[in-house]
Design a protein around this motif. Structure first.
Motif, PDB file in Angstrom:
ATOM      1  N   ARG A 149       0.859  -1.181   0.000  1.00 34.11           N
ATOM      2  CA  ARG A 149       0.000   0.000   0.000  1.00 34.11           C
ATOM      3  C   ARG A 149       0.895   1.229   0.000  1.00 34.11           C
ATOM      4  N   LYS A 150       0.686   2.126  -0.951  1.00 33.34           N
ATOM      5  CA  LYS A 150       1.538   3.307  -1.099  1.00 33.34           C
ATOM      6  C   LYS A 150       1.015   4.468  -0.254  1.00 33.34           C
ATOM      7  N   ILE A 151       1.911   5.034   0.559  1.00 32.80           N
ATOM      8  CA  ILE A 151       1.551   6.123   1.452  1.00 32.80           C
ATOM      9  C   ILE A 151       2.343   7.367   1.092  1.00 32.80           C
ATOM     10  N   LEU A 152       1.648   8.495   0.945  1.00 36.17           N
ATOM     11  CA  LEU A 152       2.288   9.776   0.711  1.00 36.17           C
ATOM     12  C   LEU A 152       2.109  10.645   1.950  1.00 36.17           C
ATOM     13  N   ILE A 153       3.196  11.234   2.416  1.00 36.87           N
ATOM     14  CA  ILE A 153       3.151  12.071   3.621  1.00 36.87           C
ATOM     15  C   ILE A 153       3.378  13.525   3.234  1.00 36.87           C
TER      16      ILE A 153
ATOM     17  N   ARG B 159      -4.840   4.517  12.061  1.00 37.13           N
ATOM     18  CA  ARG B 159      -6.004   4.990  11.309  1.00 37.13           C
ATOM     19  C   ARG B 159      -5.838   4.673   9.816  1.00 37.13           C
ATOM     20  N   VAL B 160      -4.634   4.831   9.310  1.00 33.59           N
ATOM     21  CA  VAL B 160      -4.370   4.485   7.905  1.00 33.59           C
ATOM     22  C   VAL B 160      -4.553   2.986   7.695  1.00 33.59           C
ATOM     23  N   ALA B 161      -4.118   2.195   8.667  1.00 37.18           N
ATOM     24  CA  ALA B 161      -4.269   0.741   8.566  1.00 37.18           C
ATOM     25  C   ALA B 161      -5.737   0.349   8.476  1.00 37.18           C
TER      26      ALA B 161
ATOM     27  N   TYR C  50       3.542  -1.756   3.659  1.00 37.66           N
ATOM     28  CA  TYR C  50       3.424  -0.326   3.380  1.00 37.66           C
ATOM     29  C   TYR C  50       4.692   0.205   2.721  1.00 37.66           C
ATOM     30  N   GLN C  51       4.506   1.086   1.756  1.00 34.84           N
ATOM     31  CA  GLN C  51       5.621   1.730   1.073  1.00 34.84           C
ATOM     32  C   GLN C  51       5.391   3.236   1.080  1.00 34.84           C
ATOM     33  N   VAL C  52       6.308   3.976   1.683  1.00 36.34           N
ATOM     34  CA  VAL C  52       6.227   5.430   1.673  1.00 36.34           C
ATOM     35  C   VAL C  52       6.781   5.917   0.344  1.00 36.34           C
ATOM     36  N   CYS C  53       5.926   6.500  -0.483  1.00 41.49           N
ATOM     37  CA  CYS C  53       6.337   6.894  -1.827  1.00 41.49           C
ATOM     38  C   CYS C  53       6.699   8.370  -1.922  1.00 41.49           C
ATOM     39  N   GLY C  54       6.691   9.062  -0.784  1.00 45.30           N
ATOM     40  CA  GLY C  54       7.091  10.459  -0.809  1.00 45.30           C
ATOM     41  C   GLY C  54       6.826  11.139   0.508  1.00 45.30           C
ATOM     42  N   VAL C  55       7.681  12.100   0.861  1.00 47.59           N
ATOM     43  CA  VAL C  55       7.508  12.937   2.050  1.00 47.59           C
ATOM     44  C   VAL C  55       7.809  14.371   1.640  1.00 47.59           C
TER      45      VAL C  55
ATOM     46  N   GLU D 198       9.173  12.621   9.634  1.00 53.58           N
ATOM     47  CA  GLU D 198      10.101  11.483   9.697  1.00 53.58           C
ATOM     48  C   GLU D 198       9.597  10.415  10.662  1.00 53.58           C
ATOM     49  N   GLU D 199       8.919  10.832  11.739  1.00 51.14           N
ATOM     50  CA  GLU D 199       8.299   9.858  12.653  1.00 51.14           C
ATOM     51  C   GLU D 199       7.234   9.060  11.912  1.00 51.14           C
ATOM     52  N   LEU D 200       6.443   9.746  11.107  1.00 50.14           N
ATOM     53  CA  LEU D 200       5.410   9.065  10.319  1.00 50.14           C
ATOM     54  C   LEU D 200       6.051   8.089   9.334  1.00 50.14           C
ATOM     55  N   ARG D 201       7.102   8.538   8.643  1.00 55.31           N
ATOM     56  CA  ARG D 201       7.800   7.668   7.703  1.00 55.31           C
ATOM     57  C   ARG D 201       8.301   6.406   8.411  1.00 55.31           C
TER      58      ARG D 201
END
Length: 253
Positions: free
Chosen positions: A4-8, A116-118, A29-34, A17-20
């Motif tokens: 699941r791609k997450i954008l912050i 919440r995202v989960a 989960y994959q962080v695709c951008g901050v 950075e804590e969220l990442r």
């Protein structure tokens, strides 16, 4: 497992950075951008096809509202979890109208945002055999939320989520209402990483907010009877039991 791609999109670099870190510690989960720039975030969202955007209302160039409006205008498919510092109902309702699944008041821990995202991603990726159960859970959440809105319990206070969780537990197991202090509160506290006493106080505050807003007639209308009059208000366990019983009678079990 499907990634699941997450954008912050968050203006506070340390919290971003804590969220990442929280998302990268979770499987699937994959962080695709901050970014702290709304214009850049909109571009990243288009290019990455992120499933969920965690977005602050305060951003450079384009604020959170404008980003969400552009996403809606362009017909992009992404769920939003909005982080804000405002408790104003108009602002909260505006974020929801623009597609926000959650509006979360700051300060908040990265772990709570991740949870919440989960909830959002697990529901959207549920296998076919779980579809009916997921739909039932979603319907129950929606009904509880509608009741809260009607009687004036705002979604930005901590007691909102604690109270909703308590009602869901009571719908699933009505006997738990007889053991709120040693049963219900500690379980909720564990789920939200807080103490049972803080859960009790937050739920009491949520109920008091509704009563202080003078929504007693709305409460009575929901339950179809004059349950309360004047300044009379229920205890935590009474209110949870009352709402849970109504939902059980509506067949939301």
């Amino acid at each position: 497992m499907r990634q699941r791609k997450i954008l912050i999109m968050e203006s506070n670099e340390a919290f971003a950075e804590e969220l990442r870190g929280d998302f990268e510690s979770r499987e699937g989960y994959q962080v695709c951008g901050v970014t702290d720039d709304g214009a850049e975030g909109l571009e990243l969202l288009e290019k990455s096809g992120a499933n969920v955007a965690v977005i602050s209302l305060f951003l450079k160039n384009l604020d959170g509202f404008t980003v969400m409006e552009e996403v809606k205008r362009k017909g992009l498919k992404a769920d939003f979890v909005v982080l804000g510092n405002f408790s104003d109902d108009k602002i909260i309702n505006r974020t929801i109208s623009l597609g926000a699944k959650y509006y979360i008041m700051k300060p908040v821990s990265a772990n709570v945002v991740g949870d919440r995202v989960a909830e959002i991603t697990e529901e959207s990726s549920a296998p076919v055999r779980e579809t009916v159960e997921r739909r039932r859970a979603g319907t129950l959440d929606e009904r509880i939320s509608n009741i809260f809105i009607s009687i004036g319990i705002p979604p930005h206070i901590k007691g909102y989520n604690y109270l909703r969780e308590g009602i869901k537990m009571a719908v699933s197991d009505p006997h738990i209402i007889n053991n709120v202090t040693k049963g219900l509160y500690p379980i909720i506290g564990e789920r939200f990483q807080t103490s049972a006493s803080k859960v009790e106080r937050a739920i009491r505050h949520a109920i008091e907010v509704a009563w202080n807003r003078g929504r007693i007639e709305a409460v009575n209308a929901i339950f179809g009877a004059r349950v309360y009059i004047g300044t009379e208000k229920p205890t935590n366990s009474e209110f949870i039991a009352l709402v849970a019983d109504k939902l059980i009678l509506e067949g939301m079990m």
